[in-house]
Design an enzyme around this catalytic site. Structure first.
Site, PDB file in Angstrom:
ATOM      1  N   LYS A  35       0.826  -1.211   0.000  1.00 34.63           N
ATOM      2  CA  LYS A  35       0.000   0.000   0.000  1.00 34.63           C
ATOM      3  C   LYS A  35       0.865   1.267   0.000  1.00 34.63           C
ATOM      4  O   LYS A  35       0.667   2.197  -0.785  1.00 34.63           O
ATOM      5  CB  LYS A  35      -0.920  -0.020   1.225  1.00 34.63           C
ATOM      6  N   CYS A  54      -2.875  11.123   1.303  1.00 29.83           N
ATOM      7  CA  CYS A  54      -2.270   9.833   0.932  1.00 29.83           C
ATOM      8  C   CYS A  54      -0.880  10.030   0.354  1.00 29.83           C
ATOM      9  O   CYS A  54       0.118   9.726   0.994  1.00 29.83           O
ATOM     10  CB  CYS A  54      -3.162   9.135  -0.078  1.00 29.83           C
TER      11      CYS A  54
HETATM   12  N1  SAJ Z   1      -0.921  15.179  -8.795  1.00 29.70           N
HETATM   13  C1  SAJ Z   1       0.037  15.838  -9.573  1.00 29.70           C
HETATM   14  N2  SAJ Z   1       0.356  15.313 -10.795  1.00 29.70           N
HETATM   15  C2  SAJ Z   1      -0.222  14.185 -11.275  1.00 29.70           C
HETATM   16  C3  SAJ Z   1      -1.179  13.517 -10.481  1.00 29.70           C
HETATM   17  C4  SAJ Z   1      -1.502  14.039  -9.240  1.00 29.70           C
HETATM   18  O1  SAJ Z   1       0.577  16.872  -9.174  1.00 29.70           O
HETATM   19  O2  SAJ Z   1       0.103  13.791 -12.394  1.00 29.70           O
HETATM   20  C5  SAJ Z   1      -1.287  15.717  -7.463  1.00 29.70           C
HETATM   21  C6  SAJ Z   1      -2.804  16.001  -7.329  1.00 29.70           C
HETATM   22  O3  SAJ Z   1      -3.133  17.255  -7.847  1.00 29.70           O
HETATM   23  C7  SAJ Z   1      -2.992  15.893  -5.831  1.00 29.70           C
HETATM   24  C8  SAJ Z   1      -1.974  14.825  -5.412  1.00 29.70           C
HETATM   25  O4  SAJ Z   1      -1.053  14.721  -6.493  1.00 29.70           O
HETATM   26  O5  SAJ Z   1      -2.668  17.109  -5.175  1.00 29.70           O
HETATM   27  C9  SAJ Z   1      -2.558  13.456  -5.109  1.00 29.70           C
HETATM   28  O6  SAJ Z   1      -3.608  13.160  -6.002  1.00 29.70           O
HETATM   29  P1  SAJ Z   1      -3.790  11.759  -6.746  1.00 29.70           P
HETATM   30  O7  SAJ Z   1      -4.979  11.892  -7.625  1.00 29.70           O
HETATM   31  O8  SAJ Z   1      -2.532  11.343  -7.399  1.00 29.70           O
HETATM   32  O9  SAJ Z   1      -3.993  10.697  -5.583  1.00 29.70           O
HETATM   33  P2  SAJ Z   1      -4.912  10.649  -4.255  1.00 29.70           P
HETATM   34  O10 SAJ Z   1      -4.061  11.103  -3.120  1.00 29.70           O
HETATM   35  O11 SAJ Z   1      -6.211  11.309  -4.444  1.00 29.70           O
HETATM   36  O12 SAJ Z   1      -5.163   9.062  -4.151  1.00 29.70           O
HETATM   37  C10 SAJ Z   1      -4.069   8.183  -4.037  1.00 29.70           C
HETATM   38  C11 SAJ Z   1      -4.241   7.011  -5.031  1.00 29.70           C
HETATM   39  N3  SAJ Z   1      -3.006   6.242  -5.108  1.00 29.70           N
HETATM   40  C12 SAJ Z   1      -2.444   5.863  -6.280  1.00 29.70           C
HETATM   41  O13 SAJ Z   1      -2.907   6.175  -7.345  1.00 29.70           O
HETATM   42  C13 SAJ Z   1      -1.230   5.035  -6.202  1.00 29.70           C
HETATM   43  C14 SAJ Z   1      -5.416   6.126  -4.602  1.00 29.70           C
HETATM   44  O14 SAJ Z   1      -5.504   4.999  -5.442  1.00 29.70           O
HETATM   45  C15 SAJ Z   1      -5.234   5.689  -3.138  1.00 29.70           C
HETATM   46  O15 SAJ Z   1      -6.327   4.889  -2.694  1.00 29.70           O
HETATM   47  C16 SAJ Z   1      -5.167   6.934  -2.276  1.00 29.70           C
HETATM   48  O16 SAJ Z   1      -4.013   7.701  -2.691  1.00 29.70           O
HETATM   49  C17 SAJ Z   1      -5.040   6.531  -0.814  1.00 29.70           C
HETATM   50  O17 SAJ Z   1      -6.037   6.650  -0.085  1.00 29.70           O
HETATM   51  O18 SAJ Z   1      -3.988   6.045  -0.401  1.00 29.70           O
END
Ligand code: SAJ
Length: 406
Positions: A201, A255
């Site tokens: 995880k 996360c």
């Molecule tokens: N972000 C970027 N660039 C990107 C993608 C995201 O800057 O290309 C930023 C987003 O704007 C945001 C942050 O990263 O601020 C996190 O967003 P996210 O959409 O990447 O992820 P979370 O935190 O909403 O959800 C993640 C997911 N993990 C993965 O994809 C590996 C989700 O599947 C998990 O269940 C969740 O964390 C969790 O609860 O752990």
């Protein structure tokens, strides 16, 4: 019957999903107000498809209470904050929930922990507490770690379709819990040991954090020599073995911006790439702030009141603002003792920061520079209103000519 403990962003949809698939469910949360809201027929946060799922679960008989119920299966889904100084996970809420379960559960009960925990937490903090209360794990109490993987913004779909990991002490218990999740989960469910489940995880979220940090670093390199980072990433990603994520204003949420620190906290001498990546992501809001100052200077804007930040949530189309890049940027700005910038977010109805507006037109009134900090669908429908403004777009989504990028 399954008693789901903790009805937040993960516990609530999970409880609703089980209930709407024929499982008898009681949802428990210590927050009386939250439980009352749910019992009055209202959900506690916005998420695509959640309202409908809530209706179905209520029709199927789900109940909400502040009390723990006596049953043979528990799902614990409570927060696991991390200590900002030691970078270690704080398993306090999980331990407290498990101890409360032990006060009511019969011998032979299974406690499934869904909360994200750092590798080793079950053995270091949870198992000893159970044994100190006179229970033998693996006999009187079965421990399972089944980390959630759903992404805010698409939770309901992902609950149904994502693959899952079940970590258990024995194959038999793992298979039993697998059956329970299979009542709704259409993805593949892998059964493994607890330590592996804990690690996978955290590694999944760390992988994403490191990839985003790489994209953010590329954005800085490209800014330094006036190259187009988006075009470069787009072309690189056409290579069959390259998949770079997108740069942005920073990394928020509970996360990706938190979990990788667990590894840094536990393995400070080993987790070097992870440590640097997290520092890069954490400093990205300050990088954006400096870019704002640069553009203000270039455009002759001398007054902070002429600058507005669009978006307060940690990412698009959700109402969660925990660790949001906008809040991080405002904190950095505050350290410069500057007057806070104007802020607006269509998803945030209550006041959470100074100088926050609740009407888009009022927010736009009198500002010269709009900074797009979150790519809500709302802004994509409103480019017309931004015509004539100077724009700093942190995502490369704005079609208007002359837009600045990070
Ligand atoms: N972000 C970027 N660039 C990107 C993608 C995201 O800057 O290309 C930023 C987003 O704007 C945001 C942050 O990263 O601020 C996190 O967003 P996210 O959409 O990447 O992820 P979370 O935190 O909403 O959800 C993640 C997911 N993990 C993965 O994809 C590996 C989700 O599947 C998990 O269940 C969740 O964390 C969790 O609860 O752990």
């Amino acid at each position: 019957m399954i008693n789901v403990i903790g009805l937040g962003y993960i516990g609530l949809p999970t409880a609703l999903m089980l209930a709407s698939h024929g499982v008898e469910v009681v949802g428990t949360d210590y927050n009386r107000k939250l439980v009352d809201t749910l019992n009055e027929g209202r959900t506690t946060f916005k998420e695509e498809g959640l309202e409908e799922l809530f209706r179905e679960a209520r029709e199927a008989g789900i109940r909400f209470t502040t009390e723990y119920r006596r049953t043979d299966t528990y799902i614990v889904s409570v927060p696991t904050p991390y200590d900002k100084f030691s970078k270690k996970v704080d398993a306090g809420y999980v331990v407290a929930a498990v101890k409360d379960v032990l006060k009511v559960c019969p011998k032979g009960a299974t406690i499934i922990i869904e909360s994200t925990i750092s590798p080793g937490t079950v053995d270091k903090y949870i198992r000893p507490e159970i044994e100190a209360m006179g229970f033998r794990t693996g006999e009187d109490i079965h421990l399972v770690h089944a980390p959630e993987r759903i992404i805010p913004g698409n939770m309901v779909y992902e609950l149904l379709h994502n693959n899952r990991t079940i970590g258990a002490d024995s194959r038999e218990i793992g298979e039993k819990v697998k059956e329970c999740y299979a009542s709704f989960c259409r993805g593949e469910i892998v059964v493994t040991d607890i330590r592996t489940a804990e690690m996978t995880k955290v590694v999944e979220n760390t992988f994403r954090a490191v990839n985003i940090a790489f994209a953010n670093e590329l954005a800085r390199i490209c800014r330094h020599d006036d190259m187009n980072v988006y075009e470069i990433i787009r072309i690189c990603n056409m290579h069959p073995r390259v998949n770079i994520l997108q740069p942005g204003p920073g990394v928020g949420g509970h996360c990706i911006s938190v979990d990788p620190w667990f590894l840094v906290g536990d393995y400070p001498q080993l987790a070097k790439v992870i440590d640097e990546s997290m520092k890069t992501n954490d400093s990205q809001p300050t990088f954006v702030l400096n870019r704002i100052y640069e553009i203000m200077q270039k455009e002759g804007i001398t007054d902070n009141r002429k600058v507005g930040l669009y978006g307060l949530t940690y990412k698009e189309n959700v109402d969660d603002y925990r660790e949001s890049p906008t809040l991080q940027l405002l904190e950095a700005q505050e350290r410069h003792l500057a007057r806070p910038l104007k802020v607006y977010d269509p998803f945030i109805a209550r006041d959470i920061t100074a100088n926050q507006y609740h009407d888009f037109d009022e927010f736009l009134e009198g500002i010269d520079l709009v900074v797009i900090m979150v790519k809500h669908d709302h802004i994509k429908r409103n480019w017309e209103k931004l015509k004539g403004k100077i724009i700093l777009d942190c995502f490369n989504i704005c079609p208007l000519e002359g837009t600045y990028h990070i």
